[in-house]
Design a protein around this motif. Sequence first.
Motif, short mmCIF file in Angstrom:
data_model
loop_
_atom_site.label_atom_id
_atom_site.label_comp_id
_atom_site.label_asym_id
_atom_site.label_seq_id
_atom_site.Cartn_x
_atom_site.Cartn_y
_atom_site.Cartn_z
N ARG A 1 0.84 -1.19 0.00
CA ARG A 1 0.00 0.00 0.00
C ARG A 1 0.87 1.24 0.00
N THR A 2 0.55 2.20 -0.83
CA THR A 2 1.27 3.46 -0.86
C THR A 2 0.46 4.50 -0.10
N LEU A 3 1.11 5.17 0.87
CA LEU A 3 0.41 6.03 1.82
C LEU A 3 1.07 7.41 1.91
N ASP A 4 0.30 8.40 2.40
CA ASP A 4 0.91 9.67 2.76
C ASP A 4 1.30 9.62 4.23
N VAL A 5 1.81 10.73 4.77
CA VAL A 5 2.31 10.71 6.15
C VAL A 5 1.20 10.48 7.18
N ALA A 6 -0.05 10.75 6.78
CA ALA A 6 -1.18 10.55 7.70
C ALA A 6 -1.76 9.15 7.58
N GLY A 7 -1.18 8.30 6.72
CA GLY A 7 -1.67 6.95 6.56
C GLY A 7 -2.79 6.80 5.56
N ARG A 8 -3.06 7.84 4.77
CA ARG A 8 -4.10 7.77 3.75
C ARG A 8 -3.54 7.20 2.45
N ARG A 9 -4.36 6.45 1.74
CA ARG A 9 -3.94 5.88 0.47
C ARG A 9 -3.72 6.98 -0.56
N VAL A 10 -2.58 6.93 -1.24
CA VAL A 10 -2.27 7.89 -2.30
C VAL A 10 -1.63 7.13 -3.46
N SER A 11 -1.42 7.81 -4.57
CA SER A 11 -0.80 7.18 -5.73
C SER A 11 0.67 6.91 -5.42
N PRO A 12 1.27 5.94 -6.13
CA PRO A 12 2.69 5.64 -5.89
C PRO A 12 3.61 6.84 -6.08
N GLN A 13 3.25 7.72 -7.02
CA GLN A 13 4.09 8.88 -7.31
C GLN A 13 4.11 9.89 -6.17
N ARG A 14 3.09 9.87 -5.30
CA ARG A 14 2.98 10.87 -4.24
C ARG A 14 3.24 10.29 -2.86
N CYS A 15 3.55 9.02 -2.77
CA CYS A 15 3.61 8.38 -1.46
C CYS A 15 4.85 8.80 -0.67
N ALA A 16 4.68 8.88 0.64
CA ALA A 16 5.80 9.09 1.57
C ALA A 16 6.14 7.80 2.30
N VAL A 17 5.22 6.85 2.29
CA VAL A 17 5.37 5.58 3.01
C VAL A 17 4.80 4.47 2.14
N VAL A 18 5.48 3.32 2.16
CA VAL A 18 4.94 2.11 1.53
C VAL A 18 4.77 1.06 2.61
N GLN A 19 3.56 0.60 2.75
CA GLN A 19 3.25 -0.42 3.76
C GLN A 19 3.30 -1.80 3.11
N VAL A 20 4.01 -2.71 3.74
CA VAL A 20 4.23 -4.04 3.17
C VAL A 20 3.91 -5.10 4.22
N TYR A 21 3.09 -6.07 3.86
CA TYR A 21 2.84 -7.17 4.79
C TYR A 21 2.40 -8.40 4.03
N ARG A 22 2.73 -9.53 4.62
CA ARG A 22 2.33 -10.81 4.06
C ARG A 22 0.94 -11.15 4.59
N SER A 23 0.04 -11.54 3.74
CA SER A 23 -1.33 -11.83 4.14
C SER A 23 -1.63 -13.30 3.97
N ALA A 24 -2.43 -13.84 4.91
CA ALA A 24 -2.87 -15.23 4.81
C ALA A 24 -4.22 -15.36 5.47
N GLY A 25 -5.04 -16.26 5.00
CA GLY A 25 -6.37 -16.42 5.56
C GLY A 25 -6.32 -16.93 6.98
#
Length: 557
Positions: free
Chosen positions: A114-138
């Motif tokens: 997920r690409t996020l701004d500093v407040a944790g809101r979703r933004v486009s990759p070109q504008r992101c300040a943070v990238v959230q990464v996690y492995r998901s499983a059911g």
Amino acid sequence: MKQIVKRLLPRPALRAAAYRLPLRQRVRIAKLLVGGPSRTRSTGSAPQAGGPSPAHAWHDNLQTVTGLLEADGVDYFCLPHTDPRRSAVAVAAEHRAQVLRLLRGRAAEDTVIRTLDVAGRRVSPQRCAVVQVYRSAGGAANLPLTLDAYACEIEFWSTVKQQGWQAPRQVGPRNHKVGTVVSVDNPTQYVAAARLSAFVPRDAEPRYRSRAVYAEPGPNDVQFPIDVVYTWVDGDDPAWRSRKAQALGEDEDDSFAGLATNASRFTSRDELLYSMRSLHAFAPWVNHIYLVTDDQTPSWLDPTSPHVTLVSHKEIFGDVGVLPTFNSHAIESRLHKVAGLSEHFLYFNDDMILGRPVLPTQFFFANGVAKFFPSSSLVDVNPPAPADAPVDVAAKNNRRLLQSRFGTQLYQKMRHVPYPLLRGVLEEIETELREESHATASHQFRDRGDLSIPSSLAHYWAHSTGRSVPGSISHVYIDLGRLVAPIMLARLVRQRNVDVFCLNDTNSAAGEMDEQTEMVRDFMEAYFPFHAPWELSGRMDLTQRTAEPAVAAPVAG
């Protein structure tokens, strides 16, 4: 809870009819009324059956990111996240496009980005300040394993030059507890995971690439080990039942002892199994677990596990008291005699269960001062009376001794949650109240002369001597004998929104015991559908790396 029931069943006639139904039918109705997806998924969803714990997910998400960055030669350093359940990795802003391409091309298929701004809101990759990464499983009950709760977040730091500085400085996009401005010449240093998060175990390995400024603990970081002590009995053990019957037949105060020997008090529904699973999932920082028993071993426990030590009553009583004992006050009065027990420890009853991730600072301050959790329930101001329950008589005995010793009044009971304790305080109480403490240890069943030491007296004693202060903790108490218990359980497993919950059985009808056991087991398996390392049925290495298939994952904008 009354308001919840009224909202779910608005008509009094419906509520009355529901309460008259057999327990099994009330459980079915509760599941229907409170069913559906959780609204608080990211606050501590349980691991899937046989799968990793949240601490494992924390490591795995961080190692996923650092492994990709190192493989592609991207410079980075790890730093503490403001949320201890998450990890943070700093990368120079000029590498943002490279990092995004790397994640698109080489992250595993089950990796969420997920690409996020500093407040944790979703933004486009070109504008992101943070990238959230996690492995998901059911996970069980349609609850994802990690979601974003244990994610690793890549932050893009700017490089700033200014006259008068010896070297340029890197500036982070958002605040952190240590700081967001670091000189580029601050030395690289590999640090233990505990330096990056108070949530993960205090293990030496693995170590993560960081900066020297983050290597030292802060004044609010707990550095001492915290153990857990359980007292447990298998009330279904024929040999134990025989010992109890023989001792009860010799007891001179059958009326008072009988109030504390109801069969439901000793009924085991494997609460200990799930309570210890909750430690594995939600308090992986615990140093060691001690299980105090009457030479009993749970059928599911691996007695050779390095995480758990079985302690016999004989070891802690020595030549004090009378064994066998069936008096929890007596057993609790000897907990400080557990060999190897750390100064700081948590005392759990087996019906005290963590409901979401907790930190050491919820129980102890970094300077060693303990917390205690007063209840809104009061101890009445009158002297002990024949009609008083055993727990109330013990509280009044505590009050008398505190008044004599410190001139203070005990009027609040304690919440039924894990008790943060100092071993030195318990030793001091035995020394200064030797006669009363040893008398408590000598009572095979609850007695009018008992003290309730770890659950009450020790907290007020520590407070009066400057070693403990009141704290707060989110909890819920569920009496399984209440008609509303099925609805409370169904709501709790759906929302998972308390630090601690307790399932207790004060005086249930004998005819409902089997159905209650089934209800509790269904609830617990939904909440903790996995195995802890000390169970015979399965083991798991918290820091074991999961293989990463080289499958592309899309970047979410």
